[in-house]
Design a protein around this motif. Structure first.
Motif, PDB file in Angstrom:
ATOM      1  N   ARG A 123    -138.011 -63.690 -31.962  1.00 39.82           N
ATOM      2  CA  ARG A 123    -136.940 -62.977 -31.613  1.00 39.82           C
ATOM      3  C   ARG A 123    -137.433 -61.551 -31.204  1.00 39.82           C
ATOM      4  O   ARG A 123    -138.186 -61.060 -31.838  1.00 39.82           O
ATOM      5  CB  ARG A 123    -135.961 -63.211 -32.750  1.00 39.82           C
ATOM      6  CG  ARG A 123    -136.340 -62.819 -34.294  1.00 39.82           C
ATOM      7  CD  ARG A 123    -136.082 -61.272 -34.434  1.00 39.82           C
ATOM      8  NE  ARG A 123    -136.244 -60.998 -35.817  1.00 39.82           N
ATOM      9  CZ  ARG A 123    -137.532 -60.566 -36.205  1.00 39.82           C
ATOM     10  NH1 ARG A 123    -138.570 -60.190 -34.975  1.00 39.82           N
ATOM     11  NH2 ARG A 123    -137.736 -60.013 -37.290  1.00 39.82           N
ATOM     12  N   PHE A 124    -136.656 -60.843 -30.478  1.00 41.58           N
ATOM     13  CA  PHE A 124    -137.069 -59.451 -30.218  1.00 41.58           C
ATOM     14  C   PHE A 124    -136.627 -58.506 -31.070  1.00 41.58           C
ATOM     15  O   PHE A 124    -135.876 -58.753 -31.932  1.00 41.58           O
ATOM     16  CB  PHE A 124    -136.222 -59.271 -28.695  1.00 41.58           C
ATOM     17  CG  PHE A 124    -136.493 -57.987 -28.087  1.00 41.58           C
ATOM     18  CD1 PHE A 124    -137.387 -57.621 -27.343  1.00 41.58           C
ATOM     19  CD2 PHE A 124    -135.700 -56.563 -28.399  1.00 41.58           C
ATOM     20  CE1 PHE A 124    -137.918 -56.267 -26.671  1.00 41.58           C
ATOM     21  CE2 PHE A 124    -136.190 -55.553 -28.029  1.00 41.58           C
ATOM     22  CZ  PHE A 124    -137.245 -55.425 -26.978  1.00 41.58           C
ATOM     23  N   SER A 125    -137.547 -57.491 -31.172  1.00 41.72           N
ATOM     24  CA  SER A 125    -137.397 -56.384 -32.252  1.00 41.72           C
ATOM     25  C   SER A 125    -137.962 -55.276 -31.439  1.00 41.72           C
ATOM     26  O   SER A 125    -139.029 -55.347 -30.638  1.00 41.72           O
ATOM     27  CB  SER A 125    -138.051 -56.840 -33.439  1.00 41.72           C
ATOM     28  OG  SER A 125    -137.847 -55.580 -34.110  1.00 41.72           O
ATOM     29  N   ALA A 153    -141.930 -59.940 -30.947  1.00 43.52           N
ATOM     30  CA  ALA A 153    -141.562 -61.172 -30.812  1.00 43.52           C
ATOM     31  C   ALA A 153    -142.672 -62.119 -31.337  1.00 43.52           C
ATOM     32  O   ALA A 153    -142.643 -62.994 -32.209  1.00 43.52           O
ATOM     33  CB  ALA A 153    -141.056 -61.725 -29.568  1.00 43.52           C
ATOM     34  N   SER A 154    -143.838 -61.876 -30.659  1.00 42.32           N
ATOM     35  CA  SER A 154    -145.048 -62.713 -31.087  1.00 42.32           C
ATOM     36  C   SER A 154    -145.551 -62.351 -32.258  1.00 42.32           C
ATOM     37  O   SER A 154    -146.040 -63.088 -33.082  1.00 42.32           O
ATOM     38  CB  SER A 154    -145.779 -62.774 -29.766  1.00 42.32           C
ATOM     39  OG  SER A 154    -146.390 -61.469 -29.770  1.00 42.32           O
ATOM     40  N   LEU A 188    -146.266 -64.456 -35.734  1.00 43.46           N
ATOM     41  CA  LEU A 188    -147.669 -64.678 -36.283  1.00 43.46           C
ATOM     42  C   LEU A 188    -147.865 -64.471 -37.706  1.00 43.46           C
ATOM     43  O   LEU A 188    -148.362 -65.094 -38.306  1.00 43.46           O
ATOM     44  CB  LEU A 188    -148.619 -63.685 -35.255  1.00 43.46           C
ATOM     45  CG  LEU A 188    -150.124 -63.699 -35.656  1.00 43.46           C
ATOM     46  CD1 LEU A 188    -150.837 -64.956 -35.700  1.00 43.46           C
ATOM     47  CD2 LEU A 188    -150.763 -62.620 -35.273  1.00 43.46           C
ATOM     48  N   LEU A 189    -146.981 -63.342 -38.027  1.00 37.89           N
ATOM     49  CA  LEU A 189    -147.193 -63.085 -39.588  1.00 37.89           C
ATOM     50  C   LEU A 189    -146.392 -64.065 -40.392  1.00 37.89           C
ATOM     51  O   LEU A 189    -146.827 -64.502 -41.338  1.00 37.89           O
ATOM     52  CB  LEU A 189    -146.546 -61.693 -39.768  1.00 37.89           C
ATOM     53  CG  LEU A 189    -147.352 -60.485 -39.125  1.00 37.89           C
ATOM     54  CD1 LEU A 189    -146.509 -59.262 -39.904  1.00 37.89           C
ATOM     55  CD2 LEU A 189    -148.558 -60.451 -39.429  1.00 37.89           C
ATOM     56  N   ALA A 190    -145.227 -64.633 -39.730  1.00 36.70           N
ATOM     57  CA  ALA A 190    -144.433 -65.612 -40.460  1.00 36.70           C
ATOM     58  C   ALA A 190    -145.237 -66.865 -40.537  1.00 36.70           C
ATOM     59  O   ALA A 190    -145.103 -67.596 -41.550  1.00 36.70           O
ATOM     60  CB  ALA A 190    -142.986 -65.484 -39.713  1.00 36.70           C
TER      61      ALA A 190
END
Length: 415
Positions: free
Chosen positions: A42-44, A107-108, A112-114
């Motif tokens: 999701r965008f941030s 977003a990516s 990645l961390l999650a």
């Protein structure tokens, strides 16, 4: 799902602070459930990391995954104003630690961390929304709606609010207070920049650095330019809401006009394609009555957000995750813990350091320092350390006494 579920720690939000905290706790076999209202990616915004983030990622065992992901390398910050150019190389800094980092599309990066946290054994529940919290008892209870609309409750020994701008606990527990920083807004987009190597060389543009531009006619207005490794960049403009009223309501039209007002940026963007999504965020500076109590704590933006000018948001988020996790580990090990002294006060050392330089940026003191032509190399290393995110190193006098040191330095530079 059962009516009342049990876990040791509930973390609200699977952004950088939530996943870093969860990973650190998980490594100590402390059970966590992460509740995330969105789906990923999701965008941030908050796309330019600081080197200090890398130290937090090491503690969460995520450093190698980020290092191998192909993100845009970053080694410093550049500043431009009315033809003046200066830069800070983060490898030339006072404080030990990583001196390089990355510029990332969130977003990516957040996904990645999650994903890394899940690989380590952390449970993340996507599209689960916290609707109420009861912290009256020793073990708080959260009311949650799951991804298909079913309600349930979960009880924990402790809650970490890593919900970012969602600010779940501050909203539900009436902890929000107005920020003492003036209200500002950011207008931003992603652009396919089409900046060739020859154009970059001609304009002395370094893709390995974030560039901060000061508006040529208004020193309180500034732009960020954050390049990514895929030929896209993030560009944003920050000012007061009143400033933007003179520009078109259409966000892309406003951004095209604003970027054309800065001569270097206008040349750099002469082949750019404004074909991506745009957005605005306003009134983002935030504060709370307190950062922690006996059974909950706020991390990162959920507790306090200053300003995007020095890209401190993700760094503060990760540092808060690190400090909170370390405090929780001690608490679960049976040690006596004071959340104000062991978490809130240490965290505020760095937050208040960044605050001093944010205030100094807008009142002009820090801009005088940044653009001073005959900078003392030793002092520049100390300032570079802060810009690299090492705002908790109190052996640095510009951290230990930021307001006084900055004012004195600015006075010298203005002379």
């Amino acid at each position: 799902m059962s009516t009342l579920q049990q876990t040791s720690v509930v973390i609200i939000g699977a952004g950088p602070s939530g996943t870093v905290a969860a990973a650190i706790l998980n490594r100590q076999n402390i059970g966590c459930v992460v509740l995330e209202r969105s789906t990923f990616p999701r965008f941030s915004i908050g796309e330019s990391l600081l080197p200090a983030c890398m130290e937090s990622l090491k503690k969460a065992n995520m450093f190698e995954a980020v290092n191998l992901a192909g993100y845009q390398f970053k080694n410093g910050a550049a500043f431009r104003y009315q033809g003046q150019y200066t830069h800070f190389d983060f490898t030339e800094k006072y404080t030990p630690g990583e001196g390089t980092t990355f510029q990332v599309q969130r977003a990516s990066f957040d996904k990645l961390l999650a994903d890394e946290a899940q690989k380590q054994g952390v449970e993340i529940r996507y599209q689960h929304t916290v609707t109420a919290v009861d912290v009256a008892s020793k073990r708080p209870v959260l009311s949650v709606i799951d991804e298909v609309g079913n309600p349930y409750q979960i009880q924990a020994d402790f809650i970490l609010d890593a919900s970012g701008y969602g600010r779940v606990l501050p909203r539900l527990l009436d902890l929000e207070v107005p920020s003492d920083l003036p209200q500002r807004s950011a207008l931003f987009t992603h652009v396919t920049d089409n900046i060739s190597d020859s154009l970059a060389a001609e304009l002395n543009y370094d893709r390995d650095k974030i560039t901060i531009y000061v508006h040529p006619d208004n020193k309180s207005v500034w732009y960020w330019l954050i390049p990514f490794s895929n030929g896209v960049c993030s560009v944003g403009v920050v000012s007061t809401p009143d400033f933007f009223r003179a520009y078109p309501d259409d966000e892309i039209a406003a951004l095209k006009q604003l970027t054309s007002e800065e001569p270097h940026l206008k040349q750099l963007f002469k082949n750019a394609d404004f074909c991506h999504m745009s957005g605005t965020i306003g009134g983002y500076s935030a504060n709370v009555k307190h950062l922690a109590a006996s059974n909950y704590a706020m991390l990162g933006n959920a507790g306090e957000f200053l300003d995007p000018v020095f890209s401190s948001g993700v760094t503060i988020a990760m540092k808060s995750a690190e400090l909170a996790a370390e405090t929780l580990i001690r608490q679960f090990n049976g040690e006596a813990v004071d959340w104000q002294k062991d978490y809130a006060e240490p965290l505020m050392v760095g937050v208040d350091t960044f605050r001093a330089y944010v205030e100094g940026w807008y009142d002009g003191r820090f801009q005088n320092v940044v653009f001073f032509e005959n900078a003392n190399p030793d002092i520049k290393k100390k300032i570079s350390a802060i810009l690299a995110g090492y705002a908790w190193d109190t052996s640095n006098p510009y951290v230990a006494n930021p307001q006084k040191r900055l004012s004195t330095l600015a006075e010298i530079c203005s002379e």
